[in-house]
Design a protein around this motif. Sequence first.
Motif, short mmCIF file in Angstrom:
data_model
loop_
_atom_site.label_atom_id
_atom_site.label_comp_id
_atom_site.label_asym_id
_atom_site.label_seq_id
_atom_site.Cartn_x
_atom_site.Cartn_y
_atom_site.Cartn_z
N LEU A 110 0.58 -1.23 0.23
CA LEU A 110 0.07 -0.40 0.26
C LEU A 110 1.36 1.02 -0.14
O LEU A 110 0.63 2.05 -0.03
CB LEU A 110 -1.00 0.56 1.50
CG LEU A 110 -1.81 -0.85 1.34
CD1 LEU A 110 -2.93 -1.03 2.84
CD2 LEU A 110 -2.66 -1.13 0.23
N GLY A 111 2.66 1.12 0.58
CA GLY A 111 3.12 1.92 0.23
C GLY A 111 2.37 2.60 1.50
O GLY A 111 3.67 4.50 1.48
N THR A 133 3.08 1.89 -8.38
CA THR A 133 4.31 1.37 -8.92
C THR A 133 3.00 0.33 -11.16
O THR A 133 3.62 0.87 -11.48
CB THR A 133 4.31 0.06 -8.43
OG1 THR A 133 4.97 0.79 -7.04
CG2 THR A 133 5.18 -0.65 -9.57
N ALA A 134 2.20 -0.30 -9.85
CA ALA A 134 0.79 -0.08 -10.86
C ALA A 134 0.35 0.97 -11.96
O ALA A 134 0.78 0.87 -13.19
CB ALA A 134 -0.77 -0.60 -10.58
N SER A 135 -0.11 1.81 -11.50
CA SER A 135 -0.05 3.17 -13.13
C SER A 135 1.51 3.46 -13.23
O SER A 135 1.20 3.82 -14.88
CB SER A 135 -0.23 4.32 -11.59
OG SER A 135 -1.59 4.09 -11.17
N GLN A 264 -2.23 9.38 -13.97
CA GLN A 264 -1.02 10.93 -13.47
C GLN A 264 -1.69 10.89 -12.11
O GLN A 264 -0.95 11.69 -10.93
CB GLN A 264 -1.67 12.07 -14.17
CG GLN A 264 -1.08 11.16 -15.83
CD GLN A 264 -1.58 12.85 -16.73
OE1 GLN A 264 -1.61 14.17 -16.68
NE2 GLN A 264 -2.53 11.96 -17.79
N GLU A 265 -2.87 11.14 -11.52
CA GLU A 265 -3.86 11.46 -10.19
C GLU A 265 -2.37 10.89 -9.50
O GLU A 265 -2.07 11.27 -8.26
CB GLU A 265 -4.63 11.73 -10.36
CG GLU A 265 -5.21 12.05 -8.74
CD GLU A 265 -6.93 12.25 -8.35
OE1 GLU A 265 -7.24 12.15 -7.46
OE2 GLU A 265 -7.21 12.25 -10.04
N ILE A 266 -2.28 9.25 -9.30
CA ILE A 266 -1.92 8.67 -8.76
C ILE A 266 -0.54 8.66 -8.57
O ILE A 266 0.31 8.75 -7.23
CB ILE A 266 -2.81 6.65 -8.66
CG1 ILE A 266 -3.80 6.63 -9.00
CG2 ILE A 266 -1.62 5.65 -8.05
CD1 ILE A 266 -4.10 5.81 -9.54
N ILE A 267 -0.03 8.62 -9.24
CA ILE A 267 1.42 9.33 -9.58
C ILE A 267 1.51 10.38 -9.07
O ILE A 267 3.40 10.60 -7.94
CB ILE A 267 2.11 8.87 -10.93
CG1 ILE A 267 1.99 7.72 -11.15
CG2 ILE A 267 3.74 9.54 -11.03
CD1 ILE A 267 2.47 7.54 -12.97
N GLY A 268 0.64 11.03 -9.07
CA GLY A 268 1.75 12.85 -8.54
C GLY A 268 1.99 14.42 -10.20
O GLY A 268 2.95 14.33 -9.25
N ILE A 413 10.37 10.73 -13.43
CA ILE A 413 11.10 10.31 -12.89
C ILE A 413 12.33 10.20 -12.88
O ILE A 413 12.67 9.73 -14.50
CB ILE A 413 10.39 9.13 -12.51
CG1 ILE A 413 9.09 8.95 -12.04
CG2 ILE A 413 11.40 7.93 -12.07
CD1 ILE A 413 8.66 7.49 -12.17
N ASP A 414 13.22 10.10 -11.96
CA ASP A 414 14.52 9.79 -12.21
C ASP A 414 15.61 8.65 -12.56
O ASP A 414 17.07 8.67 -13.19
CB ASP A 414 15.19 10.91 -11.06
CG ASP A 414 14.86 11.80 -10.51
OD1 ASP A 414 14.77 12.88 -11.73
OD2 ASP A 414 15.06 12.65 -9.43
N ASN A 415 14.93 7.57 -11.84
CA ASN A 415 16.01 6.49 -11.86
C ASN A 415 14.44 5.81 -13.34
O ASN A 415 13.92 5.23 -13.18
CB ASN A 415 15.25 5.86 -10.89
CG ASN A 415 16.86 4.39 -10.45
OD1 ASN A 415 16.91 3.98 -11.78
ND2 ASN A 415 17.01 4.49 -9.18
#
Length: 431
Positions: A110-111, A133-135, A264-268, A413-415
């Motif tokens: 759940l993070g 992660t899923a998003s 996008q909303e989930i990832i922020g 995301i950087d990585n």
Amino acid sequence: MISVKINRTHYIEDINADMKGQEVILGGWVEDLRKMGKMTFLTLRDVTGITQIILTDDVMKSIDDITRQSVVRVTGKIQDTKARDFECEIKADEINVLAKAVHPLPIDPLGRLESHIDNRLNSRALDMRNQKTASIFKIRHHVLASLRKIFIEKKFTEITTPKIIGSASEGGANLFSLDYFGKQAYLAQSPQLYKEQMTIGLERVFEIASFYRAEKSHTGRHLSEFTSVDIEAAFMDYTDVMNVLEDLVLNTFKYVSENCKKEQEIIGNKITMPNGPFKKITYSQALEELNRKDAKLEFGDDLLDSHLRIIEENHPDFYFITDWPIKLKPFYIMEKEDNPELSESFDLQYGYLELSSGGSRLHNPEKIKIRLSEQNLDPAKFSEHLQAFDWGMPPHAGWGLGLERLLTVILGIDNVREVILYPRDPERLKP
């Protein structure tokens, strides 16, 4: 555990308040459990969404040892809910545990408890239950769908080239070698020679596949196994394929922005459209910019990471660096007609990050042999490739684009290890 049928009638996203009183069968995993008096509130999630299940004590007796993240099948009726986070809820008539999750789990899917990326990668399948992660991987799916859609519209044919090859396709040293039934073989670092040959009959081809580079790089943008998006097109030069690449990037951003709003909303991170057309600067102009910052570079020097970070100060968005010195480019790149020291080539950059490299290709086999010799490569080792040029090789151009790098730009995301399921780098071979 009871053996039951696993069929379901609906995904969670399919149910709504208008279906009040309808019986449904859902399947998913238990995200949360809360007991309040004689009722238990279970949060059920499947790949499409989340809903609330109401369990009476009688129903709970059959699964009193249920754990969070266990997989269950729920049969029940849709009813109104007082919960503000749900449009409706399911009152369960029956619930069956299909697979029990054994605690403690290696990571919190759940993070709520943050896990280091290495721990998440070690438990990657469980990490997919983390909605962030899923998003990421749902967006990756949409990016691939967009790329293929655009290529097909532009009359490109998808091909699949060998990944086990008998010689270094670009003459490079950064190859993984292996024994192939007593013969020396390598893992392909690029489809370059094969895709060029395919322009003889198919004219416009593309490939999206894994390739391999034996570089001991420990950065957030390098992988030993990566996904390359490649094209080759007959009757095009480097300006033509640059236009294809720019159009591809712009349309992919647009497609993902419009079709992945929930993700996008989930990832922020709200995806913003890049500005087009992309600026073009020549290698010589890049040198001028750098030398104004006391870089002390001469014509023919390669641009290092530190140099590209300086250029990024003036060009933070997408831009092309064109007309590189011919000596910095592979043997198959064509020189400029008006200046043979320069090449008809380009790199697509996002700030300091190189995303793609391409150019016009030589289609005269005699010139290719000369270039091979100039780069201390044996033309005899490329004889199978060169024979195709005697069959009527059209003028052609192409490029290769790193999918994972493009995804990091799209997602902010950087990585690159965040955007590939099971990364392979110098330190990681498992899982």
